[in-house]
Motif scaffolding. Structure first.
Motif, mmCIF file in Angstrom:
data_model
loop_
_atom_site.group_PDB
_atom_site.id
_atom_site.type_symbol
_atom_site.label_atom_id
_atom_site.label_comp_id
_atom_site.label_asym_id
_atom_site.label_seq_id
_atom_site.Cartn_x
_atom_site.Cartn_y
_atom_site.Cartn_z
ATOM 1 N N THR A 191 0.847 -1.189 0.000
ATOM 2 C CA THR A 191 0.000 0.000 0.000
ATOM 3 C C THR A 191 0.884 1.241 0.000
ATOM 4 O O THR A 191 2.109 1.140 -0.052
ATOM 5 C CB THR A 191 -0.926 0.003 1.221
ATOM 6 O OG1 THR A 191 -0.134 -0.234 2.399
ATOM 7 C CG2 THR A 191 -1.993 -1.069 1.121
ATOM 8 N N ILE A 192 0.265 2.409 0.062
ATOM 9 C CA ILE A 192 1.017 3.662 -0.042
ATOM 10 C C ILE A 192 0.494 4.672 0.977
ATOM 11 O O ILE A 192 -0.557 4.489 1.582
ATOM 12 C CB ILE A 192 0.922 4.265 -1.461
ATOM 13 C CG1 ILE A 192 -0.548 4.566 -1.824
ATOM 14 C CG2 ILE A 192 1.510 3.315 -2.491
ATOM 15 C CD1 ILE A 192 -0.727 5.269 -3.155
ATOM 16 N N ALA A 231 8.179 4.882 2.443
ATOM 17 C CA ALA A 231 8.240 5.911 3.476
ATOM 18 C C ALA A 231 9.686 6.175 3.901
ATOM 19 O O ALA A 231 10.088 7.328 4.114
ATOM 20 C CB ALA A 231 7.394 5.488 4.677
ATOM 21 N N ALA A 232 10.479 5.098 4.030
ATOM 22 C CA ALA A 232 11.887 5.261 4.408
ATOM 23 C C ALA A 232 12.659 6.019 3.330
ATOM 24 O O ALA A 232 13.507 6.875 3.628
ATOM 25 C CB ALA A 232 12.522 3.888 4.646
ATOM 26 N N ASN A 258 4.543 10.284 -0.696
ATOM 27 C CA ASN A 258 3.657 10.920 -1.670
ATOM 28 C C ASN A 258 3.997 10.508 -3.099
ATOM 29 O O ASN A 258 3.572 11.174 -4.053
ATOM 30 C CB ASN A 258 3.749 12.446 -1.551
ATOM 31 C CG ASN A 258 3.058 12.960 -0.293
ATOM 32 O OD1 ASN A 258 1.948 12.548 0.031
ATOM 33 N ND2 ASN A 258 3.718 13.843 0.433
ATOM 34 N N TYR A 259 4.770 9.448 -3.239
ATOM 35 C CA TYR A 259 5.163 9.022 -4.577
ATOM 36 C C TYR A 259 3.936 8.513 -5.344
ATOM 37 O O TYR A 259 3.052 7.876 -4.771
ATOM 38 C CB TYR A 259 6.212 7.913 -4.503
ATOM 39 C CG TYR A 259 7.507 8.354 -3.880
ATOM 40 C CD1 TYR A 259 8.361 9.223 -4.541
ATOM 41 C CD2 TYR A 259 7.878 7.905 -2.615
ATOM 42 C CE1 TYR A 259 9.556 9.646 -3.950
ATOM 43 C CE2 TYR A 259 9.064 8.311 -2.021
ATOM 44 C CZ TYR A 259 9.897 9.190 -2.698
ATOM 45 O OH TYR A 259 11.071 9.601 -2.115
ATOM 46 N N PRO A 260 3.895 8.773 -6.643
ATOM 47 C CA PRO A 260 2.772 8.267 -7.429
ATOM 48 C C PRO A 260 2.844 6.751 -7.580
ATOM 49 O O PRO A 260 3.902 6.141 -7.400
ATOM 50 C CB PRO A 260 2.946 8.965 -8.787
ATOM 51 C CG PRO A 260 4.416 9.228 -8.875
ATOM 52 C CD PRO A 260 4.867 9.519 -7.466
ATOM 53 N N PRO A 314 8.135 -1.159 -11.190
ATOM 54 C CA PRO A 314 8.377 0.182 -11.731
ATOM 55 C C PRO A 314 7.600 1.289 -11.046
ATOM 56 O O PRO A 314 7.861 2.468 -11.307
ATOM 57 C CB PRO A 314 7.938 0.037 -13.198
ATOM 58 C CG PRO A 314 6.918 -1.047 -13.185
ATOM 59 C CD PRO A 314 7.373 -2.011 -12.132
ATOM 60 N N GLU A 315 6.652 0.944 -10.155
ATOM 61 C CA GLU A 315 5.788 1.960 -9.570
ATOM 62 C C GLU A 315 6.121 2.262 -8.112
ATOM 63 O O GLU A 315 5.291 2.779 -7.377
ATOM 64 C CB GLU A 315 4.323 1.526 -9.688
ATOM 65 C CG GLU A 315 3.833 1.372 -11.117
ATOM 66 C CD GLU A 315 3.811 2.694 -11.884
ATOM 67 O OE1 GLU A 315 3.797 3.755 -11.233
ATOM 68 O OE2 GLU A 315 3.813 2.654 -13.131
#
Length: 849
Positions: A516-517, A592-593, A682-684, A787-788
């Motif tokens: 998850t993000i 996050a790290a 906050n990375y896409p 890649p994401e």
């Protein structure tokens, strides 16, 4: 040697040449490298403290009184004789529990407390073994003797242990207000409504299919479809309609959910095992209906979770409330039998699939119907999850999924590694194996033609489109696994049978959510040059509590020897962290790290520019320094001292606006200790993150006794960038073994007349031991970055489970044929009776046999 008497040692690899050890982490200093984790020494020396190891002055002990009935109403409790005993300090009942609290989400949405939720103690037990009351005493023996003196009058109520029984016309309901979970349509654009319990009965006509051993398929509240199902079946070269039953299995963590609690200065201190330290704190606050600010949660070590301790368990409030009532610390030690009742389990499925195949083996149409045995409380997500996983893993050209989540009077269920994924895989994999034999296609080839690739679609059509995965390299994992396992050689080997021993090989695909993000990281660069990573992850044995922070150290270019990890105690200023469930942690928390370390580099560059001149972008962070190429610089230790001088955003007196309130509070508490950096991921991300495994196994069956051994096993993973090879291997093979247990023996058994569980101990539902697995189980991983996500890593805890089980089942059908079993696990008596009869002899639908 006489072939009839030949004995195969399943502790010797069968015709298996061990592949050379692969090297991971090319281009990295820390990522992809093995290391000694900070908790290793404490674990191997016995210094690690689990919940039962803690003691406090004046500590009391509590014992639970459990319901002897599967469904009843408590009419009277007489406890005078117990309370009069010397050493008895208090009795706790459901009347002493706080009212369930509503939940307030981060965006201000109020989620009302469910009236059907579990509360810890009850006056209407809905399964045998549910806690009714608790007694606190000076020791456990005194508490146990007091329980024997308590008189309780129970009014028996109707009960159900088999989902099909409550769906019959006039069948009993497991709860007084219904028997199934439904999610009502949304009243607005805010998404589906709140789940609720209601009554659903099928017609007599619906049950006609049962006479033929096929799962009835009556009305179901949940359904989705895509593609042209009718055309897919019409154009299929082969259509198979199969029913299969998967087992209920306890999580069987070695550490039970024992807990100790006391109150001090208005705060409750709770010690117990959890998978998610930071996320358990608000759960405790909700269960006790108090402010999270008044909870201190300590969980430095947890003896396994597998989904049963994602945020601990509601029973931990029992010692907390007794501690408040007695004004003394209280320890609640949970026995193995009690853990079987309250410790959660995987729900079984009664499933049916109709699958159409082209002559090349491509799945043209798939009609999937599942009934999930939910137990008595909150709705589990296994049923809808199964449809999504099957749609992704096998990419059917058209598909319909229908599901029903049915309540029963059996112990509560929760997510267990690959919830829904294992069940869906175990139902479809034997069908694919059977189709390959009927179509004359190699077992690896039929799976390869159905493999997901790239941004593979999954699940239903939502607002005109389907979701899709971030990436999938399962074909490559399947190819590598087949090569390393020597699949072609094993398939070609003859004879398959020597004397009474027959061999079979099996392969299975498997996948599950991989991350998850949107979570936070937090680190402090101290004035002595060391870096402290604050970790809200639970330490449940996966090592992700430390592993993810090596991504941060890699970004900063700092030796791991200069890094410390703080974990296991919410009073030590932890950030907002994902729950360690659903294989989220490696993906979510390396992101996050990475974000936090990148923000720290920016702060270091800004500090250097302020002190030494120039622009921040002119400075480089490397070798424990921040410097201009060919110019002035400073050590990280010096930069930390300057951060304290600068204050504000640099030393923790200010926090970024977008981080969680928990992280902001921790930043404020750490202020002034050095360069304090928090950041949100906050990375896409384009797509949903999943990880994949191809599993291979070989078994040998003695057709004279029905006994079989797993001779060889290999798991080949597509899990993104490998962070810690040794830990990855442990997860790949450990979770495969969890799946193997579902194939070879683990299951619940109930007495249908009295609703009483008969499989309460390990020996009655035995988890696999070292004697049940090959001595040289193998694993491999592609190490292809996703890649994401910036580090490229995905989670791996759950993807191997379904393949561990299904590859064994497929190897058994390869050895014995397709007409031996229609349910898991497969035991010796199943094999012997079915071989003799020429068709499966176990009941095709009945639960808990």
């Amino acid at each position: 040697m006489d072939n009839d008497n030949q004995v195969v040692d399943n502790k010797k690899p069968a015709d298996h040449t061990k592949a050379a050890e692969r090297i991971y982490g090319a281009g990295y200093k820390l990522i992809g490298k093995n290391y000694e984790t900070p908790d290793l020494y404490a674990k191997v020396t016995g210094n690690a403290k689990y919940a039962e190891d803690f003691r406090a002055e004046g500590m009391l002990f509590c014992k639970l009184l459990l319901s002897p009935m599967p469904h009843a109403r408590v009419k009277r409790i007489e406890a005078k004789a117990a309370l009069a005993m010397p050493g008895i300090k208090a009795i706790l009942t459901a009347d002493d529990l706080p009212a369930p609290a509503d939940t307030l989400t981060d965006n201000g949405t109020v989620i009302k407390a469910s009236k059907w939720g579990e509360r810890g103690l009850t006056m209407e037990p809905v399964y045998q073994g549910e806690p009714v009351l608790a007694v606190a005493a000076v020791d456990e023996l005194t508490a146990a003797e007091a329980i024997e003196k308590i008189e309780i009058d129970f009014e028996p109520l109707p009960f159900v242990i088999d989902p099909l029984e409550t769906l019959r016309p006039g069948g009993p309901n497991p709860r007084t207000d219904g028997n199934v979970w439904i999610r009502p349509p949304a009243a607005s654009s805010q998404g589906p409504g709140t789940p609720a319990v209601t009554e659903l009965k099928w017609t007599k006509a619906d049950f006609e299919e049962e006479k033929h051993g096929r799962l009835p398929m009556g009305k179901s509240p949940d359904e989705w479809t895509y593609g042209d199902l009718d055309s897919g079946f019409k154009n299929a070269a082969l259509v198979l309609d199969e029913t299969f039953v998967t087992p209920d299995t306890s999580h069987q963590t070695l550490e039970t959910r024992s807990a100790m609690a006391y109150w001090q200065n208005g705060k409750v201190f709770i010690y117990t095992g959890t998978q998610s330290t930071a996320q358990t704190l608000p759960a405790i606050a909700r269960w006790l209906n108090i402010s999270p600010d008044n909870v201190v949660f300590i969980s430095e070590y947890t003896g396994g979770g597998f989904g049963s301790k994602i945020t601990g368990g509601v029973t931990m409030i029992i010692p907390a409330l007794l501690a408040k009532k007695t004004n003394a610390p209280v320890m609640m030690r949970i026995s193995r039998e009690e853990e079987t009742f309250i410790g959660r389990a995987r729900p079984s499925f009664q499933g049916r699939m109709t699958v159409g195949f082209s002559k090349e083996g491509r799945i043209t149409a798939l009609d999937m119907f599942v009934i999930c045995d939910n137990g008595p409380y909150d709705a589990v997500g296994d049923s809808p999850s199964s449809g999504r996983i099957v749609s992704l893993l096998y990419q059917p050209q058209s598909m319909r999924w229908r599901g029903l989540t049915v309540l029963t009077n059996t112990p509560p269920r929760s997510a267990q590694s690959s919830p829904g994924g294992l069940q869906g895989i175990v139902i479809i994999e034997p069908i694919i194996a059977k189709a390959a034999r009927k179509l004359g296609i190699d077992q690896v080839a039929i799976r390869r033609i159905n493999c997901p690739e790239g941004k593979a679609p999954l699940g239903p059509v939502v607002q005109g489109k389907r979701q899709y995965a971030t990436s999938a390299f399962l074909k490559e994992a399947l190819d590598r696994g087949a090569e390393q396992f020597k699949w072609n050689e094993r398939v070609a080997r003859t004879p398959k049978k020597i004397g009474t021993k027959v061999r079979g090989v099996g392969v299975s695909l498997s996948c599950y959510v991989g991350g998850t993000i949107g979570f936070d990281g937090l680190l402090v660069i101290k004035p002595d040059g060391h870096i402290t990573f604050q970790s809200g992850i639970g330490n449940l044995g996966t090592e992700s509590v430390m592993d993810v922070h090596r991504a941060g150290a890699e970004v900063l270019g700092v030796p791991w020897e200069k890094c410390n990890v703080v974990w296991g105690n919410t009073s030590r200023d932890l950030p907002f962290t994902c729950v360690s469930g659903g294989s989220q942690t490696t993906h979510a928390m390396t992101r996050a790290a990475y974000a936090t370390a990148t923000a720290a580099k920016q702060r270091l560059q800004e500090i250097a520019a302020k002190k030494l001149g120039g622009k921040p972008e002119q400075y480089v962070v490397a070798n424990e320094r921040v410097f201009r190429k060919g110019g002035a610089g400073m050590t990280l230790a010096q930069a930390a001292k300057h951060a304290i001088e600068l204050g504000g955003i640099y030393d923790g007196h200010e926090a970024p606006d977008d981080v969680h309130k928990l992280t902001k509070a921790s930043v404020a508490a750490l202020a002034g200790q050095g360069l304090v950096v928090a950041a949100k991921d906050n990375y896409p991300r384009d797509g949903s993150t999943y990880s994949y495994v191809a599993s291979f196994s070989e078994i040998e069956v003695d057709v004279e006794t029905g006994k079989y051994y797993v001779v060889d096993f290999l798991a080949s993973g597509d899990v993104g960038t490998v962070i810690h090879p040794r830990a990855l291997g442990g997860q790949m093979l450990g979770r495969s073994t969890l799946g193997i247990g579902h194939a070879i023996g683990q299951k619940w058994v109930f007495d249908p007349r009295y609703g009483e569980m008969l499989s309460k101990r390990f020996y009655q539902s035995k988890p696999p031991t070292i004697l049940d697995v090959p001595v040289d189980m193998q694993w491999t991983a592609l190490d292809i970055p996703d890649p994401e996500t910036p580090v490229g890593a995905r989670g791996v805890g759950e993807p191997p489970v379904g393949g561990g089980c299904a590859s064994i089942l497929n190897a058994l059908s390869d050895a014995l044929g397709d007409e031996i079993f229609q349910r898991a696990p497969v035991n010796a008596d199943t094999i012997l009776t079915s071989l003799e009869a020429g068709h499966p002899m176990q009941h095709p639908l009945m639960a808990h046999i």
